[in-house]
Write a protein that holds these residues in place. Structure first.
Motif, PDB file in Angstrom:
ATOM      1  N   PRO A   1       0.827  -1.222   0.000  1.00 42.94           N
ATOM      2  CA  PRO A   1       0.000   0.000   0.000  1.00 42.94           C
ATOM      3  C   PRO A   1       0.857   1.267   0.000  1.00 42.94           C
ATOM      4  O   PRO A   1       0.455   2.275  -0.592  1.00 42.94           O
ATOM      5  N   ALA A   2       2.021   1.215   0.636  1.00 41.40           N
ATOM      6  CA  ALA A   2       2.909   2.386   0.643  1.00 41.40           C
ATOM      7  C   ALA A   2       3.457   2.646  -0.751  1.00 41.40           C
ATOM      8  O   ALA A   2       3.560   3.795  -1.181  1.00 41.40           O
TER       9      ALA A   2
ATOM     10  N   ARG B   1       1.987   2.044  -3.473  1.00 43.26           N
ATOM     11  CA  ARG B   1       0.899   2.567  -4.303  1.00 43.26           C
ATOM     12  C   ARG B   1       0.590   4.036  -4.035  1.00 43.26           C
ATOM     13  O   ARG B   1      -0.135   4.673  -4.793  1.00 43.26           O
ATOM     14  N   GLU B   2       1.111   4.574  -2.950  1.00 46.42           N
ATOM     15  CA  GLU B   2       0.831   5.971  -2.608  1.00 46.42           C
ATOM     16  C   GLU B   2       1.569   6.967  -3.497  1.00 46.42           C
ATOM     17  O   GLU B   2       1.212   8.141  -3.524  1.00 46.42           O
ATOM     18  N   HIS B   3       2.631   6.506  -4.157  1.00 45.09           N
ATOM     19  CA  HIS B   3       3.519   7.452  -4.821  1.00 45.09           C
ATOM     20  C   HIS B   3       3.270   7.552  -6.312  1.00 45.09           C
ATOM     21  O   HIS B   3       3.347   6.551  -7.027  1.00 45.09           O
ATOM     22  N   GLU B   4       3.010   8.765  -6.738  1.00 49.21           N
ATOM     23  CA  GLU B   4       2.792   9.028  -8.156  1.00 49.21           C
ATOM     24  C   GLU B   4       4.000   8.578  -8.982  1.00 49.21           C
ATOM     25  O   GLU B   4       3.859   8.071 -10.094  1.00 49.21           O
TER      26      GLU B   4
ATOM     27  N   ALA C   1       3.617   5.059 -10.082  1.00 51.01           N
ATOM     28  CA  ALA C   1       2.297   4.690 -10.602  1.00 51.01           C
ATOM     29  C   ALA C   1       2.378   3.674 -11.739  1.00 51.01           C
ATOM     30  O   ALA C   1       1.459   2.871 -11.917  1.00 51.01           O
TER      31      ALA C   1
ATOM     32  N   LEU D   1      12.531   6.398  -0.491  1.00 48.39           N
ATOM     33  CA  LEU D   1      11.754   5.542   0.410  1.00 48.39           C
ATOM     34  C   LEU D   1      12.639   4.783   1.393  1.00 48.39           C
ATOM     35  O   LEU D   1      12.179   4.360   2.445  1.00 48.39           O
TER      36      LEU D   1
END
Length: 157
Positions: free
Chosen positions: A118-119, A121-124, A127, A155
């Motif tokens: 999920p982390a 997936r947070e970052h554009e 993507a 990260l």
DNA sequence: GCCAACGTTGGC
DNA sequence: GCCAACGTTGGC
């Protein structure tokens, strides 16, 4: 004279029950056995080079995500488990004179705090990562230089 | 355990 | 070569 090319980057999935980042840290290097998908095999056999960067990903576990860094440390060679009748990865259709499955060895570089799915997936910036695509099941996927820089630089900081 | 996605197999 | 059936992956 050998041809050089820019270092490339990969994400490789491993079930931690079989081989975790801690197992790799303990052993130093591991042969990437058990790949039985042609696309993933082709990445190892045809495209990987010694020194390529690897994001070590834990899959099929309570907390899937990137658990550390490794690097490719061998040329491709036939996966010995395909010829072992005792192995889960035995392939009776593969002949030693014409091996179907290849692998590379990977070397431990470092363990990181887990970067959970999920982390990611947070970052554009991530993507378009192949591993994040809907329905993706490939156990080895290419990572772009920009994705690698973002993950290892931002990260993992 | 469920199920979406997708690769493989095999009959035609 | 098509495609239905089946098997596997892997997140949830």
């Amino acid at each position: 004279m050998s041809t050089t090319r820019a270092r490339q980057y990969w994400l490789m999935k491993s079930e931690p029950d079989e081989a975790s980042i801690d197992d790799l840290a303990e052993k130093g290097t591991l042969p990437w056995t058990g790949v039985r998908n042609y696309q993933a095999r082709n990445f190892m056999r045809d495209q990987m080079r010694i020194g390529d960067g690897v994001l070590f990903y834990h899959s099929s576990c309570p907390e899937p995500g990137i658990a550390g860094l490794a690097e490719v440390c061998s040329q491709p060679y036939p996966d010995p488990t395909q010829f072992d009748p005792e192995s889960d990865y035995f392939d009776k259709a593969s002949k030693p004179e014409d091996p179907r499955w290849s692998l590379v060895d990977v070397r431990f570089v470092g363990k990181s705090a887990l970067i959970a799915l999920p982390a990611l997936r947070e970052h554009e910036a991530l993507a378009d990562m192949v591993v994040l695509r809907r329905g993706n099941r490939l156990s080895i996927t290419p990572v772009t230089a920009a994705e690698w820089r973002f993950i290892t630089g931002k990260l993992m900081k």
